[in-house]
Design a protein around this motif. Structure first.
Motif, short mmCIF file in Angstrom:
data_model
loop_
_atom_site.label_atom_id
_atom_site.label_comp_id
_atom_site.label_asym_id
_atom_site.label_seq_id
_atom_site.Cartn_x
_atom_site.Cartn_y
_atom_site.Cartn_z
N GLY A 10 34.69 38.55 34.84
CA GLY A 10 33.55 38.64 35.76
C GLY A 10 33.80 37.75 36.96
N PHE A 11 33.09 37.92 38.04
CA PHE A 11 32.33 39.09 38.42
C PHE A 11 33.30 40.24 38.65
N CYS A 12 32.83 41.49 38.51
CA CYS A 12 33.78 42.60 38.55
C CYS A 12 33.46 43.62 39.63
N ARG A 13 32.96 43.13 40.77
CA ARG A 13 32.70 44.02 41.91
C ARG A 13 33.89 44.07 42.87
N GLU A 14 34.73 43.04 42.85
CA GLU A 14 35.87 42.98 43.75
C GLU A 14 37.06 43.76 43.20
N VAL A 15 37.91 44.28 44.10
CA VAL A 15 39.02 45.13 43.68
C VAL A 15 40.02 44.37 42.81
N ALA A 287 45.45 41.08 44.42
CA ALA A 287 46.34 40.75 43.28
C ALA A 287 47.20 41.94 42.84
N ARG A 288 46.75 43.16 43.14
CA ARG A 288 47.52 44.34 42.74
C ARG A 288 48.92 44.35 43.36
N LEU A 289 49.06 43.82 44.60
CA LEU A 289 50.39 43.80 45.22
C LEU A 289 51.38 43.00 44.39
N ALA A 290 50.95 41.85 43.87
CA ALA A 290 51.83 41.05 43.02
C ALA A 290 52.26 41.83 41.79
N TYR A 334 54.40 47.03 50.46
CA TYR A 334 53.18 46.90 51.25
C TYR A 334 51.96 47.35 50.44
N TYR A 335 50.82 46.75 50.76
CA TYR A 335 49.56 47.05 50.09
C TYR A 335 48.48 47.21 51.14
N LEU A 336 47.64 48.24 50.99
CA LEU A 336 46.64 48.54 52.00
C LEU A 336 45.28 48.82 51.37
N ARG A 337 44.24 48.17 51.89
CA ARG A 337 42.86 48.50 51.56
C ARG A 337 42.35 49.37 52.71
N ILE A 377 48.28 52.17 48.27
CA ILE A 377 46.90 52.14 48.70
C ILE A 377 46.01 51.69 47.54
N GLU A 378 45.05 50.81 47.84
CA GLU A 378 44.13 50.32 46.81
C GLU A 378 43.20 51.44 46.37
N LYS A 379 43.49 51.98 45.20
CA LYS A 379 42.73 53.13 44.70
C LYS A 379 41.33 52.75 44.23
N SER A 380 41.08 51.48 43.98
CA SER A 380 39.76 51.06 43.51
C SER A 380 38.74 51.01 44.64
N GLU A 381 39.21 51.07 45.90
CA GLU A 381 38.30 51.06 47.04
C GLU A 381 37.79 52.48 47.25
#
Length: 397
Positions: A10-15, A287-290, A334-337, A377-381
């Motif tokens: 928690g909190f779990c609203r952020e990607v 953190a997904r990029l790492a 590379y990582y993109l939101r 690409i950040e799929k959670s967004e």
């Protein structure tokens, strides 16, 4: 503490936390998620063991502690992981009570209060040979003797909010006379250079304050809005900053750091030095990029607490070198939101901070990287994430 395969997040609203939940569920762990809002994206992921919601936990610390212990009693000896400043503060401050029901990594509370106060952090870093920008209290400052531009910043938190770029002494004088509580703010030299001069070092330190894993990256764009001058990262690439990683490790070892750390630096165009801006004692937004680059911090965090030998590709730190570098991970990934990045670039365009040609060039650059297979690409967004942030839009836009 007994071995467990349960993780409370928690909190779990952020990607970042959506990623942590997903990657740990995929690894076979039982994950329990919580938040103060029922529409937080992480609460709706498939595979969750359980979920908890309480709208009062952000309003009262005692309520939050009772809420966490209720979860801990139902799921004893669970590992506790967070990606937000408020929960990091709660875990650190109430460490003794929470450790009866949870297993986690955190530093001591006095160190926590020092590093989350950006003014105190700058003094601590300077004492331990890390480069920092010129920093001063606002009370009693000699306005005429300063070199401009300067930044007025909130000492604690703010996430890019409440920052004012001052080009002259009159702007600082106006702020001092405006009635603000000056003890809550400080003034810091503006580190010369574009957003692409921002870099970050990410570390996980065990209970002996020794590094478990490390990662570093170059931030290429950040969120911009009327409320936020420089916010969360929206576009970033992995790059191995081996010397900066080792300097960061030396600093964290000296101050006896325990847990996750994100150290943010900016490279100064005037002298080429990396200058420390802040440290976040939690999992960070991208953190997904790492993980894509072979350093999965949520898994390392869990395996460290379970005393497991990590099965992942990035080798643990041993103080030596292999391949010419202390830590190894994939570079130039590379990582993109997309939504956050596009909003930020449109904001810059409308505020005449970039031209239409530059705006189109950025879109073309990102399309080329997608085609090359090097941009993720950040799929959670997604729409659920968008709904969540539209509900809180006054805070962000």
């Amino acid at each position: 503490m007994a071995r467990t395969n349960r993780i409370v997040i928690g909190f779990c609203r952020e990607v970042s936390m959506v990623h942590a939940i997903s990657t740990l569920i995929d690894s076979g762990y039982e994950v329990i998620a919580f938040d103060s809002i029922k529409y937080a994206p992480g609460l709706h992921l498939r595979g969750l063991k359980d979920r908890f919601v309480d709208g009062d936990i952000e309003k009262d610390e005692n309520c939050y502690i009772g809420f966490l212990n209720k979860i801990g009693i139902k799921y004893p000896d669970s590992i506790l992981l967070t990606g937000d400043d408020y929960t990091s503060h709660i875990i650190c401050k109430y460490h003794d009570g929470l450790k009866k029901n949870f297993n986690f990594l955190t530093l001591d509370y006095e160190t926590f209060k020092t590093i989350t106060n950006k003014y105190l952090l700058s003094n601590l870093a300077r004492e331990n040979n890390l480069k920092v920008p010129f920093t001063s209290e606002l009370n009693g400052i000699d306005i005429k003797g300063l070199l401009y531009p300067l930044m007025i910043k909130s000492k604690v938190g703010a996430g890019g909010r409440k920052q004012i770029k001052c080009l002259s002494a009159s702007q600082i004088e106006s702020f001092i006379k405006s009635g603000n509580n000056l003890s809550d703010y400080f003034v810091q030299e503006y580190v010369d250079g574009p957003v692409s001069n921002l870099y970050t070092v990410n570390l996980l330190m065990n209970r002996g304050s020794k590094p478990v894993c490390a990662f570093s990256a170059n931030r290429l764009n950040v969120f911009r809005s009327k409320q936020i001058s420089e916010g969360v990262t929206t576009f970033i690439k992995s790059v191995n900053l081996d010397n900066l990683i080792n300097d960061s490790i030396n600093f964290l070892e000296k101050i006896k750091w325990v847990g996750i750390a994100e150290l943010e630096f900016k490279k100064d165009n005037r002298d080429g030095e990396f200058k420390l801006l802040e440290i976040n004692p939690r999992l960070w937004s991208w953190a997904r990029l790492a993980s894509i680059s072979d350093v999965n911090f949520p898994r390392y965090y869990v395996s460290t607490l379970l005393n497991e030998n990590s099965p992942f590709s990035s080798p643990p730190y041993k103080g030596g070198e292999w391949g010419g570098k202390t830590f190894c991970f994939k570079e130039d990934i590379y990582y993109l939101r997309v939504m956050s990045d596009l909003y930020s670039n449109i904001f810059r365009l409308l505020n005449r901070e970039c031209s239409l040609i530059e705006f189109l060039r950025q879109i073309f650059q990102r399309l080329k990287l997608i085609i090359s297979g090097r941009l993720f690409i950040e799929k959670s967004e997604n729409f659920r994430w968008l709904y969540c942030y539209l509900q809180q839009r006054k805070e962000y836009v």
